[in-house]
Every structure is written in C-alpha cells, then in structure tokens.
Design a protein around this motif. Structure first.
Motif, PDB file in Angstrom:
ATOM      1  N   PRO A  86       1.055  -1.226  -0.400  1.00 47.34           N
ATOM      2  CA  PRO A  86       0.386  -0.030   0.289  1.00 47.34           C
ATOM      3  C   PRO A  86       0.735   1.361   0.384  1.00 47.34           C
ATOM      4  CG  PRO A  86      -0.705  -0.686   2.008  1.00 47.34           C
ATOM      5  CD  PRO A  86       0.067  -2.031   0.916  1.00 47.34           C
ATOM      6  N   ASP A  87       0.499   2.474  -0.826  1.00 45.77           N
ATOM      7  CA  ASP A  87       1.492   3.679  -0.455  1.00 45.77           C
ATOM      8  C   ASP A  87       1.626   3.788   1.010  1.00 45.77           C
ATOM      9  OD1 ASP A  87       1.066   4.346  -3.674  1.00 45.77           O
ATOM     10  OD2 ASP A  87      -1.203   3.970  -3.102  1.00 45.77           O
ATOM     11  N   VAL A  88       0.374   3.955   2.001  1.00 46.47           N
ATOM     12  CA  VAL A  88       0.564   3.986   3.177  1.00 46.47           C
ATOM     13  C   VAL A  88      -0.485   3.103   4.420  1.00 46.47           C
ATOM     14  CG1 VAL A  88       0.806   6.163   5.386  1.00 46.47           C
ATOM     15  CG2 VAL A  88       1.036   6.687   2.759  1.00 46.47           C
ATOM     16  N   VAL A  89       0.484   3.142   5.634  1.00 47.46           N
ATOM     17  CA  VAL A  89      -0.137   1.925   5.927  1.00 47.46           C
ATOM     18  C   VAL A  89      -0.266   2.081   7.182  1.00 47.46           C
ATOM     19  CG1 VAL A  89       1.464  -0.087   5.923  1.00 47.46           C
ATOM     20  CG2 VAL A  89      -0.777  -0.411   6.493  1.00 47.46           C
ATOM     21  N   VAL A  90      -0.741   2.269   8.195  1.00 46.37           N
ATOM     22  CA  VAL A  90      -1.044   2.001   9.523  1.00 46.37           C
ATOM     23  C   VAL A  90      -1.246   1.317  10.509  1.00 46.37           C
ATOM     24  CG1 VAL A  90      -1.467   4.052  11.954  1.00 46.37           C
ATOM     25  CG2 VAL A  90      -1.333   4.597   9.396  1.00 46.37           C
ATOM     26  N   SER A  91      -0.646   0.309  11.559  1.00 45.78           N
ATOM     27  CA  SER A  91      -0.956  -0.503  12.497  1.00 45.78           C
ATOM     28  C   SER A  91      -0.407  -0.389  13.877  1.00 45.78           C
ATOM     29  CB  SER A  91       0.279  -2.501  12.125  1.00 45.78           C
ATOM     30  OG  SER A  91      -0.122  -2.887  13.340  1.00 45.78           O
ATOM     31  N   CYS A  92      -1.769  -0.373  14.743  1.00 42.08           N
ATOM     32  CA  CYS A  92      -1.357  -0.577  15.963  1.00 42.08           C
ATOM     33  C   CYS A  92      -1.555  -1.202  17.115  1.00 42.08           C
ATOM     34  CB  CYS A  92      -2.599   0.526  16.820  1.00 42.08           C
ATOM     35  SG  CYS A  92      -2.846   1.866  15.764  1.00 42.08           S
ATOM     36  N   ASP A  93      -1.020  -2.600  16.111  1.00 39.69           N
ATOM     37  CA  ASP A  93      -1.266  -4.140  16.917  1.00 39.69           C
ATOM     38  C   ASP A  93       0.475  -4.800  16.979  1.00 39.69           C
ATOM     39  OD1 ASP A  93      -1.277  -7.121  16.514  1.00 39.69           O
ATOM     40  OD2 ASP A  93      -3.032  -6.137  16.709  1.00 39.69           O
ATOM     41  N   GLU A  94       0.162  -4.809  18.526  1.00 38.47           N
ATOM     42  CA  GLU A  94       1.607  -5.327  18.813  1.00 38.47           C
ATOM     43  C   GLU A  94       2.439  -6.833  18.308  1.00 38.47           C
ATOM     44  OE1 GLU A  94       4.798  -4.559  21.743  1.00 38.47           O
ATOM     45  OE2 GLU A  94       2.683  -3.862  21.608  1.00 38.47           O
ATOM     46  N   ARG A  95       1.616  -6.882  17.910  1.00 41.56           N
ATOM     47  CA  ARG A  95       2.163  -8.335  16.379  1.00 41.56           C
ATOM     48  C   ARG A  95       3.342  -7.229  15.911  1.00 41.56           C
ATOM     49  NH1 ARG A  95      -3.146 -11.272  16.310  1.00 41.56           N
ATOM     50  NH2 ARG A  95      -4.162  -9.123  15.738  1.00 41.56           N
ATOM     51  N   ASP A  96       2.591  -6.737  14.968  1.00 39.01           N
ATOM     52  CA  ASP A  96       3.749  -5.897  14.011  1.00 39.01           C
ATOM     53  C   ASP A  96       4.860  -5.091  14.541  1.00 39.01           C
ATOM     54  OD1 ASP A  96       2.057  -6.880  11.723  1.00 39.01           O
ATOM     55  OD2 ASP A  96       0.408  -4.777  11.616  1.00 39.01           O
ATOM     56  N   LYS A  97       5.214  -5.167  15.479  1.00 39.75           N
ATOM     57  CA  LYS A  97       6.122  -4.288  16.068  1.00 39.75           C
ATOM     58  C   LYS A  97       7.533  -5.115  16.141  1.00 39.75           C
ATOM     59  CE  LYS A  97       3.939  -0.538  18.509  1.00 39.75           C
ATOM     60  NZ  LYS A  97       3.541  -0.403  19.620  1.00 39.75           N
ATOM     61  N   ARG A  98       7.080  -6.251  15.543  1.00 39.83           N
ATOM     62  CA  ARG A  98       7.786  -7.687  15.942  1.00 39.83           C
ATOM     63  C   ARG A  98       8.356  -7.833  14.194  1.00 39.83           C
ATOM     64  NH1 ARG A  98       5.424  -8.924  20.557  1.00 39.83           N
ATOM     65  NH2 ARG A  98       4.427 -10.074  18.855  1.00 39.83           N
ATOM     66  N   ALA A  99       7.409  -7.567  13.194  1.00 39.60           N
ATOM     67  CA  ALA A  99       7.548  -7.385  11.669  1.00 39.60           C
ATOM     68  C   ALA A  99       9.034  -7.438  11.441  1.00 39.60           C
ATOM     69  CB  ALA A  99       6.231  -7.756  11.045  1.00 39.60           C
ATOM     70  N   ILE A 100       9.589  -8.863  10.046  1.00 35.58           N
ATOM     71  CA  ILE A 100      10.517  -7.916  10.405  1.00 35.58           C
ATOM     72  C   ILE A 100      10.129  -8.192   7.974  1.00 35.58           C
ATOM     73  CG2 ILE A 100      12.575  -8.758   8.449  1.00 35.58           C
ATOM     74  CD1 ILE A 100      12.181  -7.985  11.821  1.00 35.58           C
ATOM     75  N   GLN A 101       9.957  -9.189   7.327  1.00 36.19           N
ATOM     76  CA  GLN A 101       9.148  -9.073   6.451  1.00 36.19           C
ATOM     77  C   GLN A 101       7.374  -8.448   5.666  1.00 36.19           C
ATOM     78  OE1 GLN A 101       9.378 -13.154   5.189  1.00 36.19           O
ATOM     79  NE2 GLN A 101      10.963 -12.585   3.731  1.00 36.19           N
ATOM     80  N   PHE A 102       7.021  -8.297   6.352  1.00 39.77           N
ATOM     81  CA  PHE A 102       4.962  -8.001   6.117  1.00 39.77           C
ATOM     82  C   PHE A 102       4.795  -7.949   7.244  1.00 39.77           C
ATOM     83  CE2 PHE A 102       5.187 -12.733   6.109  1.00 39.77           C
ATOM     84  CZ  PHE A 102       4.425 -12.911   6.695  1.00 39.77           C
ATOM     85  N   LEU A 103       3.885  -6.705   7.311  1.00 45.74           N
ATOM     86  CA  LEU A 103       2.980  -6.251   8.343  1.00 45.74           C
ATOM     87  C   LEU A 103       1.517  -6.955   7.843  1.00 45.74           C
ATOM     88  CD1 LEU A 103       2.651  -2.458   8.097  1.00 45.74           C
ATOM     89  CD2 LEU A 103       4.223  -3.973   9.286  1.00 45.74           C
ATOM     90  N   GLN A 104       0.946  -7.641   9.030  1.00 48.40           N
ATOM     91  CA  GLN A 104      -0.696  -8.686   8.764  1.00 48.40           C
ATOM     92  C   GLN A 104      -1.231  -8.226   9.919  1.00 48.40           C
ATOM     93  OE1 GLN A 104       0.796 -12.393   9.572  1.00 48.40           O
ATOM     94  NE2 GLN A 104      -1.070 -13.477   8.723  1.00 48.40           N
ATOM     95  N   TYR A 105      -1.515  -6.724  10.466  1.00 49.75           N
ATOM     96  CA  TYR A 105      -2.912  -6.052  11.437  1.00 49.75           C
ATOM     97  C   TYR A 105      -2.558  -4.438  11.472  1.00 49.75           C
ATOM     98  CZ  TYR A 105      -0.984 -11.208  13.269  1.00 49.75           C
ATOM     99  OH  TYR A 105      -1.100 -12.347  12.726  1.00 49.75           O
ATOM    100  N   PRO A 106      -2.723  -4.343  10.110  1.00 51.90           N
ATOM    101  CA  PRO A 106      -3.332  -3.251   9.826  1.00 51.90           C
ATOM    102  C   PRO A 106      -4.601  -2.789  10.615  1.00 51.90           C
ATOM    103  CG  PRO A 106      -3.230  -3.836   7.332  1.00 51.90           C
ATOM    104  CD  PRO A 106      -3.071  -5.567   8.761  1.00 51.90           C
TER     105      PRO A 106
END
Length: 189
Positions: free
Chosen positions: A83-103
């Motif tokens: 996506p052009d812009v994405v926001v995640s507030c999920d704790e699980r995405d803070k540890r993401a390396i390759q991709f976000l999954q909980y925006p």
C-alpha cells in the motif's frame, strides 16, 4: 502493477525468499508476482504528505505509520501488497520483519491504471484482514478522498471527502483538512 514476464508460479515462501534478492518490489497474488511500477510525482507527494502527518500525529502512541516499502500480507500465505501508506497499532506488527499483517488503516493513492483494481479486487482482499478498520482511496488527479470504514455491524460504509472538507479517520482518531493531503500538488487546468 505489471505481471512478471516469466510467469513462474511460486509458493508464498518462495516468493518471500525470492523477493528479498530483487532490485524492485513485487506484489504476490495467487502464486503470481507482479512488478510494482513507479508512481507519478503527485502520487508520491500525496503519499508522503499523509505519511508525514501520520508520523507526527501518532508519535507517542502504540501506532506506527509506514510508506510504500512496507509490505502487507492478507494472511501469512498472501496475497502480499505494497500500500502507499499503512498504519498498524497492533503489538504483533512491531516485531514484523518481512511484512505487516495487522493494520488498522490502509491508504492507496489512485492512478488511472490501478483505480478499478484498488476499488475492486484489492479491496476485497484487504477486507479479509481482521484488524482493518478503514481503507482510504485518494485521487491523484483531483481533490477527492474516499474513506471506507467498517461500522459496528460489520458493514463497510463510504465516507467521501471533497475540497474544503475536514477528514476524520476514526481508526487513529485523526482530524485534518483535506488540503493537507494535497499540499504541493498542482493540477492541470
């Protein structure tokens, strides 16, 4: 988005490993990879304006904003989009390396060649993300922003904004004039 010329089907894991070694970004849909082509200057300016505003607005909160290099996985096995812009507030995405999954919020800046796909099939895929609350489409050729928001009954509602409007993105409780998104963007007359 341009289909890869050597139409080799890949598993999600093959794609993730292969893409790490590529010079450009590729989206992954149903085993196929699609090269991400560059956007226009207005497209990039709009995305940067919004991402910069998010960065300031979200400072000190549990939320983080990302730009076009952050990949989003609909599931661990794809599809995968940028996506052009994405926001995640999920704790699980803070540890993401390759991709976000909980925006909670995904933004696409529209171009004539991708608008139908962004409004249609891509939105259908994004709706499978359990944490997604808002999907925003921004027109790069005129002042217009469409926010699709999931209501408390599980139905996606359209909230359109035009020139002079104040936008409210409830997923991150952010109010801003639509002009903020279009700062430094000039339209042909």
């Amino acid at each position: 988005m341009v289909a890869s010329p050597d139409k080799k089907y890949m598993t999600p894991q093959e794609y993730l490993e292969w893409e790490e070694h590529q010079d450009m970004k590729y989206e992954y849909i149903n085993g196929e990879v699609f090269a991400m082509t560059g956007g226009t200057i207005p497209h990039t300016t709009i995305a940067l304006n919004l991402a910069s505003a998010f960065k300031s607005q979200l400072r000190g909160s549990p939320c983080r904003a990302f730009m076009a290099d952050a990949k989003v996985g609909i599931t661990e096995n794809g599809p995968f989009h940028y996506p052009d812009v994405v926001v995640s507030c999920d704790e699980r995405d803070k540890r993401a390396i390759q991709f976000l999954q909980y925006p909670c919020l995904i933004v696409e800046v529209l171009s004539p060649s991708t608008e139908a796909y962004d409004r249609g099939k891509k939105f259908i895929q994004y709706r499978h993300i359990q944490t997604l609350q808002e999907y925003v489409l921004i027109d790069a050729e005129k002042i217009s922003l469409d926010c699709f928001r999931l209501n408390d009954r599980g139905i996606w509602e359209l909230h359109p904004y035009e020139e002079g409007d104040e936008v409210h993105l409830t997923s991150v409780d952010f109010h801003f004039p639509i002009s903020l998104v279009y700062e430094d963007v000039e339209f042909e007359i």
